[in-house]
Design an enzyme around this catalytic site. Structure first.
Site, short mmCIF file in Angstrom:
data_model
loop_
_atom_site.label_atom_id
_atom_site.label_comp_id
_atom_site.label_asym_id
_atom_site.label_seq_id
_atom_site.Cartn_x
_atom_site.Cartn_y
_atom_site.Cartn_z
N LYS A 104 77.84 51.04 52.65
CA LYS A 104 76.85 49.95 52.84
C LYS A 104 77.00 49.39 54.23
O LYS A 104 78.09 49.42 54.81
CB LYS A 104 77.08 48.83 51.81
CG LYS A 104 75.84 48.00 51.55
CD LYS A 104 74.90 48.74 50.62
CE LYS A 104 73.61 48.00 50.37
NZ LYS A 104 72.82 48.62 49.31
N ASP A 161 67.55 48.56 52.96
CA ASP A 161 67.94 47.61 51.91
C ASP A 161 67.17 46.32 52.16
O ASP A 161 66.10 46.36 52.78
CB ASP A 161 69.47 47.39 51.92
CG ASP A 161 69.97 46.80 50.60
OD1 ASP A 161 70.18 47.56 49.65
OD2 ASP A 161 70.10 45.57 50.50
N GLY A 166 62.35 37.56 42.50
CA GLY A 166 62.10 38.39 43.68
C GLY A 166 60.68 38.92 43.62
O GLY A 166 60.08 39.04 42.52
N GLY A 202 59.84 41.52 46.17
CA GLY A 202 59.89 42.50 47.25
C GLY A 202 59.69 43.90 46.71
O GLY A 202 59.04 44.09 45.67
N ASN A 203 60.29 44.85 47.37
CA ASN A 203 60.08 46.26 47.01
C ASN A 203 60.41 46.55 45.54
O ASN A 203 59.59 47.11 44.81
CB ASN A 203 60.92 47.14 47.95
CG ASN A 203 60.89 48.59 47.52
OD1 ASN A 203 61.76 49.06 46.81
ND2 ASN A 203 59.85 49.31 47.91
P1 NAD Z 1 63.14 42.88 49.53
O1 NAD Z 1 63.65 42.33 50.79
O2 NAD Z 1 61.98 43.83 49.56
O3 NAD Z 1 62.72 41.69 48.53
C1 NAD Z 1 63.60 40.67 48.18
C2 NAD Z 1 62.78 39.62 47.43
O4 NAD Z 1 63.67 38.64 46.94
C3 NAD Z 1 61.75 38.89 48.28
O5 NAD Z 1 60.60 38.65 47.52
C4 NAD Z 1 62.45 37.56 48.59
O6 NAD Z 1 61.50 36.51 48.81
C5 NAD Z 1 63.18 37.35 47.29
N1 NAD Z 1 64.33 36.45 47.37
C6 NAD Z 1 65.34 36.45 48.28
N2 NAD Z 1 66.20 35.46 48.00
C7 NAD Z 1 65.73 34.85 46.87
C8 NAD Z 1 66.17 33.76 46.09
N3 NAD Z 1 67.29 33.10 46.38
N4 NAD Z 1 65.42 33.41 45.03
C9 NAD Z 1 64.29 34.07 44.71
N5 NAD Z 1 63.82 35.09 45.40
C10 NAD Z 1 64.54 35.47 46.48
O7 NAD Z 1 64.39 43.54 48.81
P2 NAD Z 1 64.41 44.67 47.72
O8 NAD Z 1 64.51 45.98 48.42
O9 NAD Z 1 63.35 44.43 46.72
O10 NAD Z 1 65.85 44.44 47.07
C11 NAD Z 1 66.07 43.43 46.07
C12 NAD Z 1 67.43 43.66 45.43
O11 NAD Z 1 67.49 44.98 44.90
C13 NAD Z 1 68.64 43.56 46.38
O12 NAD Z 1 69.75 43.08 45.65
C14 NAD Z 1 68.90 45.00 46.77
O13 NAD Z 1 70.22 45.22 47.21
C15 NAD Z 1 68.60 45.67 45.46
N6 NAD Z 1 68.29 47.09 45.57
C16 NAD Z 1 67.24 47.51 46.31
C17 NAD Z 1 66.97 48.86 46.37
C18 NAD Z 1 65.78 49.40 47.11
O14 NAD Z 1 65.56 50.62 47.09
N7 NAD Z 1 64.97 48.58 47.75
C19 NAD Z 1 67.79 49.78 45.71
C20 NAD Z 1 68.85 49.31 44.95
C21 NAD Z 1 69.09 47.95 44.89
#
Ligand code: NAD
Length: 428
Positions: free
Chosen positions: A107, A147, A219, A221-222
């Site tokens: 990471k 990430d 959340g 996001g993605n």
């Molecule tokens: P992202 O940056 O696309 O989205 C994150 C979302 O969380 C956003 O909508 C943001 O506004 C929201 N957010 C952040 N802090 C917050 C809080 N305190 N309260 C409420 N909402 C909050 O990120 P992502 O890629 O969707 O990843 C989200 C989680 O999933 C992370 O823990 C990441 O490590 C994990 N993850 C992601 C992937 C991936 O492929 N994208 C894979 C495995 C794990």
């Protein structure tokens, strides 16, 4: 992320210690797996658009590579800490092992807020990160990926810098590249969809199906967006999402009766997954400051933002109706909250199983890149479904047969695979 009184690495170690006891691991194996094999801390000087220089702190942790090269994302976040990166690298090791792909755990991170950086400044930061670590990563050593707050464009800048340093093409250096530039179709959807494949299986075991359920998501996001998309396709309803922005910090947006409309909400969402308040209200959503996504009267909770969101305090707010927690984020639930969840009999699809779709598709990206032949999206998503379903079934079968909590069963499978690889190599 730095949150007072919470240390994600201590939490990851605590989870590991529990399973090490269950497996009766010997001391050298425990010592080896409790810490990353290697970690790197470095400064990244970046020339800003106004001519000044800012120095950013960067990290990379390589937790374990007994089963294959390290693999894991790079986060951009203002509260990034080395202990967060250590924990995430450890969880990556278990994640790759539980879905049985030939990769280890790594990471990376940078302490920065990309909201405050122009695209050119972000490009210089990405290139600087690679210059700082290029000697210690690479297709056969450690393969980064996107990430939180990093995306395919960031990956392409990083790849370009790596290839400039080594003077040749190395598409296997990084995954999450844009489609057409070595990326895999389906990678964008993979984590959210993978989560819902496991959720579908969990519901099936309970004699239920998605179309009879209501979900709240933390959340937007993605991970959250694609999970919501597939839940919608399976006929389920999502009534609440939550996000973070610079004005309200955390907020939640909901529409109880009809549920949210994903396509509509996406038109008012910024590229960081933040939802505009005035525009949400104009579309007749309620959007309130705070964290009450967890207090919704729903069947399923999906934390898909950050770690430490379901903890000793917040777990008390979970309504009796909640039957499943499917963890999209890494480390969203603390061991203290886990104990309460066990007691209440809520079914958990644990993070490193539920969100393994992303790294599984990254592995597919590597396989396609090595063949230099790219599969249609449907083929990628079908293979993803197969892998996620098989991993889920293996975990749930073990949980049932040994009367284990789902998280413990997933840990038993993952840690045994890694411990065996270390033993077979003669490391311990
Ligand atoms: P992202 O940056 O696309 O989205 C994150 C979302 O969380 C956003 O909508 C943001 O506004 C929201 N957010 C952040 N802090 C917050 C809080 N305190 N309260 C409420 N909402 C909050 O990120 P992502 O890629 O969707 O990843 C989200 C989680 O999933 C992370 O823990 C990441 O490590 C994990 N993850 C992601 C992937 C991936 O492929 N994208 C894979 C495995 C794990």
């Amino acid at each position: 992320m730095a949150v007072k009184g919470f240390n994600p690495f201590e939490m990851a170690q605590k989870q590991f210690d529990t399973v090490a006891d269950l497996l009766e691991l010997d001391q050298p194996t425990r010592d080896l797996l409790r810490q990353p094999l290697r970690e790197y801390h470095f400064n990244i000087p970046v020339r800003m658009d106004d001519g000044s220089v800012r120095v950013f702190r960067g990290f990379r942790c390589q937790h374990n590579d007994a089963r294959g090269p390290c693999k894991g994302g790079i986060r951009f976040h203002p509260q990034e800490t080395i202990d967060t990166v250590r924990a995430l690298s450890m969880w990556m090791t278990w994640k790759c092992a539980v879905v049985d792909i030939p990769l280890g755990g790594g990471k990376g991170g940078v302490v920065c807020d990309p909201h405050d950086l122009s695209p050119r400044e972000q490009e210089r930061l990405c290139r600087g990160w690679v210059r700082a670590i290029a000697q210690d990563v690479g297709p056969l050593r450690d393969v980064p990926a996107p990430d939180v707050m990093t995306n395919p464009q960031h990956m392409l800048w990083m790849l370009d810098e790596f290839e400039a340093i080594y003077g040749a093409k190395y598409p296997g250096f990084i995954t999450g590249k844009p489609v057409g530039m070595g990326g895999s179709l389906g990678r964008t959807e993979a984590t959210g969809y993978g989560l819902v494949f496991t959720l579908r299986e969990a519901l099936r075991e309970m004699g239920n199906q998605c179309e009879n359920t209501v979900t709240a998501v933390q959340g937007f996001g993605n991970v959250a967006q694609y999970a919501i998309k597939l839940i919608g396709r399976f006929g389920g309803k999502v009534t609440c999402v939550s996000c973070w922005d610079q004005v309200d910090r955390t907020s939640y947006t909901y529409r109880k009766k009809t549920g949210i409309n994903l396509d509509e909400l996406l038109t008012i969402t910024d590229r960081f997954g933040g939802i505009d308040k005035a525009k949400a209200e104009a579309l007749e959503y309620e959007r309130l400051p705070g964290d009450a996504w967890i207090e919704q009267d729903v069947d399923i909770l999906i934390p898909a933002a950050l770690e430490n969101q379901i903890n000793a305090e917040t777990v008390k707010k979970i309504k009796p109706r909640v039957k499943i927690i499917a963890e999209g984020a890494n480390g969203p639930t603390t061991p203290e909250a886990d104990a309460v969840i066990k007691e209440r009999g809520i079914f958990v699809v644990p993070d490193f199983l539920a969100n393994a779709g992303g790294v599984t598709c990254s592995y597919f990206e590597q396989v396609q890149g090595n063949q230099n032949y790219f599969w249609p999206k449907e083929e990628v998503l079908n293979k993803l479904d197969e892998k996620m379903t098989a991993a889920f079934l293996a975990v749930s079968e073990l949980a049932r047969s040994k009367k284990l909590f789902m998280r413990d069963a997933a840990y038993v499978i993952a840690v045994s695979r890694v411990a065996n690889a270390c033993r077979d190599r003669g490391w311990v």
